[in-house]
Scaffold this motif. Structure first.
Motif, short mmCIF file in Angstrom:
data_model
loop_
_atom_site.label_atom_id
_atom_site.label_comp_id
_atom_site.label_asym_id
_atom_site.label_seq_id
_atom_site.Cartn_x
_atom_site.Cartn_y
_atom_site.Cartn_z
N SER A 191 -22.27 -7.65 -7.18
CA SER A 191 -21.92 -9.05 -7.36
C SER A 191 -20.52 -9.20 -6.78
CB SER A 191 -21.83 -9.39 -8.83
OG SER A 191 -22.96 -8.99 -9.58
N TYR A 192 -20.39 -9.89 -5.67
CA TYR A 192 -19.05 -10.03 -5.09
C TYR A 192 -18.25 -11.07 -5.86
CZ TYR A 192 -20.56 -14.29 -2.57
OH TYR A 192 -21.03 -15.54 -2.26
N ASP A 193 -16.95 -10.98 -5.71
CA ASP A 193 -16.03 -11.88 -6.42
C ASP A 193 -15.85 -13.16 -5.60
OD1 ASP A 193 -13.84 -13.23 -7.42
OD2 ASP A 193 -12.57 -11.46 -7.64
N SER A 234 -20.15 -10.33 -15.45
CA SER A 234 -18.87 -9.74 -15.84
C SER A 234 -19.14 -8.44 -16.56
CB SER A 234 -18.06 -10.72 -16.70
OG SER A 234 -18.87 -11.42 -17.60
N TRP A 271 -23.54 -9.66 -18.08
CA TRP A 271 -23.59 -8.59 -17.09
C TRP A 271 -24.79 -8.77 -16.19
CZ3 TRP A 271 -26.95 -4.13 -16.56
CH2 TRP A 271 -26.45 -3.15 -15.67
N PRO A 272 -24.70 -8.60 -14.87
CA PRO A 272 -23.56 -8.09 -14.09
C PRO A 272 -22.55 -9.15 -13.66
CG PRO A 272 -25.43 -8.36 -12.66
CD PRO A 272 -25.90 -8.76 -14.03
N GLU A 285 -28.55 -3.64 -8.95
CA GLU A 285 -27.37 -3.65 -8.09
C GLU A 285 -26.95 -2.24 -7.70
OE1 GLU A 285 -24.06 -5.86 -9.57
OE2 GLU A 285 -25.09 -7.77 -9.35
N TYR A 319 -20.88 -12.96 -8.17
CA TYR A 319 -21.09 -12.47 -9.53
C TYR A 319 -21.52 -13.57 -10.48
CZ TYR A 319 -16.12 -13.56 -10.74
OH TYR A 319 -14.92 -14.14 -10.97
N GLN A 335 -22.27 -1.24 -2.97
CA GLN A 335 -21.47 -1.33 -4.20
C GLN A 335 -20.27 -2.26 -3.96
OE1 GLN A 335 -22.64 0.21 -7.20
NE2 GLN A 335 -24.31 0.00 -5.74
N LYS A 377 -19.37 -4.81 -6.15
CA LYS A 377 -18.77 -5.35 -7.37
C LYS A 377 -17.36 -4.76 -7.54
CE LYS A 377 -19.79 -5.80 -12.29
NZ LYS A 377 -20.45 -7.10 -12.38
#
Ligand SMILES: [Zn+2]
Length: 524
Positions: free
Chosen positions: A99-101, A429, A426-427, A63, A129, A68, A70
């Motif tokens: 990782s988008y929310d 969280s 991870w990734p 990632e 994510y 970027q 996350k």
């Protein structure tokens, strides 16, 4: 590697408290050798380093090579960052990120047109994510040939506009793979750099062992190559992902990959585990439930495997001597996972199998005693056991309040004698164990606001530390070598600015990692 003598602080061995520790040849010894390098702990704490019982170091490390996104908190920020990255890399054929929310759009449904505003000339695909969902732009949908008449794949679905055309969000990996399979493969150098980046991230958080919970066969060589180049700075056990459609063909392939890893003789890498997805995730409505979702009353989610097929496959890989590691989130998924382990134990000769159920989110009360009866290790991602927006926006509304309070029964399982292991995913969280330990001991959001959620499930700080140290060592079949600071064991160590056992639980996240050692070598 230098001989070391840690002094001027507290040493917690995992069971006892001492005032100094000596290391020679990468192992803990009973007294310092003459000339050992003195490490001044400055009043801090030295303890067994952390392990991560369920994470995805390669995905996390890679990632760093994409946009970027996350931690960004609006759709507009994500779109802007994707646009910036694309402009900075004009020759990249695909823009790939994570990782988008997924809680940033209602129901986690993201529109391709939002991304088109930033990048229209090239395909863009972003992983949420949870890694069970992707958001792509129109160019990516077109490359994959996804249109109004494209049927949903067997395991997964295409979120659609009212007219049936694809919106831009794909759920579960048979749908995600329609696009992800088209992304050009990473080069060996990029993969090795991904693992190096993951190692830097892990070491800075005090982690020296990771269960990589999803390894594609092509990633095995990258691990071995990273180890050969000295770029791998953590221990890893690899889990190969069993696919419900192809597992019988995977069976000999996984055994031969395990042999390849053994023959390579890299001390940091083992490949003893097979990963299964029993189901999806509650927030996506894909976790398998015993009773329907509150918000979609006709749906009990989407089991990835038909339960008897899962049991057959689990028993087969167990017979091949693999530890099984089963992602199970919904109470239906967890029951199917327990049933599968039960069948393996019934059909196969007895052995020290240590099956793992990962995430252990919603457990039907009737199934709680079965963990101990079957010797199942309950792996939790403790950071998830808080009423954050993922819970309040996407999870609790789907479960309803009474089922919601059955989530993550850490204390109950601990008291039933179940072996606990902690991890981060991870990734998905944050990888930082100290954050997870704070949540496990408080069940409050990280900022400490509000009341404890399901306070009966709070763990003591000692139990939370154990789940990240001796618990993961047990999961790794490595308790003779790691997870405690006994003479003769590997010098896998973390130096903290303060002793978590003496800290206000709501301030554990402020403790700093000051140093990390892997077999006596400093990695942070
Ligand atoms: Zn995972």
């Amino acid at each position: 590697m230098p001989d070391l003598h840690f002094t001027n602080g507290t040493v917690w061995t995992g069971t006892e408290t001492a005032t100094s520790l000596a290391v020679s040849g990468g192992r803990i010894v009973s007294r310092p050798s003459p000339g050992a390098t003195v490490v001044d702990l400055q009043g801090g704490l030295l303890m067994p380093s952390f392990g991560d019982g369920h994470a995805h170091p390669m995905f996390g490390g890679l990632e760093a090579q994409g946009p970027q996104i996350k931690g960004l908190t609006t759709v507009a920020e994500i779109v802007a960052e994707v646009g910036r990255h694309a402009a900075e890399h004009p020759s990249l054929e695909w823009i790939v990120g994570g990782s988008y929310d997924p809680s940033l759009a209602p129901f986690g449904e993201f529109d391709a047109r939002w991304l088109d505003e930033a990048v229209a000339d090239r395909p863009v695909v972003l992983r949420a994510y949870d890694y069970h969902t992707v958001w792509c732009n129109t160019a990516a949908l077109e490359r994959a040939g996804i249109g109004p008449s494209t049927p949903d794949p067997r395991l997964g679905w295409i979120v659609r506009r009212p007219d049936g055309s694809p919106l831009g969000t794909l759920r579960e990996w048979h749908a995600c793979d329609l696009v992800l399979d088209l992304v050009p493969a990473k080069s060996m150098d990029e993969l090795v750099e991904g693992l190096a980046e993951a190692g830097r991230t892990m070491a800075a958080a005090g982690i020296t062992w990771v269960q990589d919970a999803w390894v594609e066969p092509s990633m095995v060589e990258a691990y071995l190559e990273a180890a050969r180049r000295g770029a791998l700075r953590f221990r890893a056990n690899l889990a190969f992902r069993a696919d419900p459609d192809t597992w019988t063909a995977q069976r000999p392939a996984f055994s031969s990959l395990r042999e390849t890893v053994k023959r390579a003789g890299e001390a940091l890498v083992t490949a003893n585990t097979v990963k299964f997805f029993a189901d999806g995730v509650i927030e996506g409505g894909t976790a398998a439930m015993l009773e329907p979702y509150v918000d979609v009353p006709h749906s009990c989610g989407m089991p990835v495997w038909e339960p008897t097929a899962l049991a057959e496959a689990v028993a087969a890989f167990d017979a091949d001597g693999f530890q099984v590691h089963i992602h199970a989130i919904g109470d239906g998924g967890i029951r199917a996972a327990l049933d599968a382990v039960e069948r393996a134990a019934r059909e196969n000769p007895a052995w020290d199998r240590r099956p793992v159920i990962a995430h252990t989110q919603l457990v039907d009360p009737a199934d709680l005693p079965r963990f101990a009866q079957l010797g199942v290790i309950a792996n939790f991602e403790p950071l998830w056991a808080q009423l954050d927006p993922l819970q309040t926006e996407l999870t609790v509304p789907r479960l309803g309040p009474s089922r919601a309070d059955l989530q993550y029964p850490m204390r109950t399982l601990r008291e039933l004698g179940v072996a606990l292991s902690f991890g981060s995913d991870w990734p998905v969280s944050s990888h930082e164990p100290l954050l997870g330990i704070q949540i496990a001991t408080t069940r409050q959001t990280l900022d400490g606001a509000g009341e404890a959620w399901t306070p009966d499930e709070r763990l003591s700080v000692e139990d939370a530390l154990a789940a990240y140290t001796s618990g993961v060592a047990y999961q790794a079949f490595a308790e003779a070598d790691r997870g405690a600071l006994d003479t003769g064991k590997a010098a896998d160590l973390v130096w903290l600015s303060a002793d978590p056992r003496a800290e206000d639980p709501l301030r554990l996240r402020h403790i700093k990692v000051l140093g990390t050692w892997l077999a006596g070598e400093r990695t942070f």
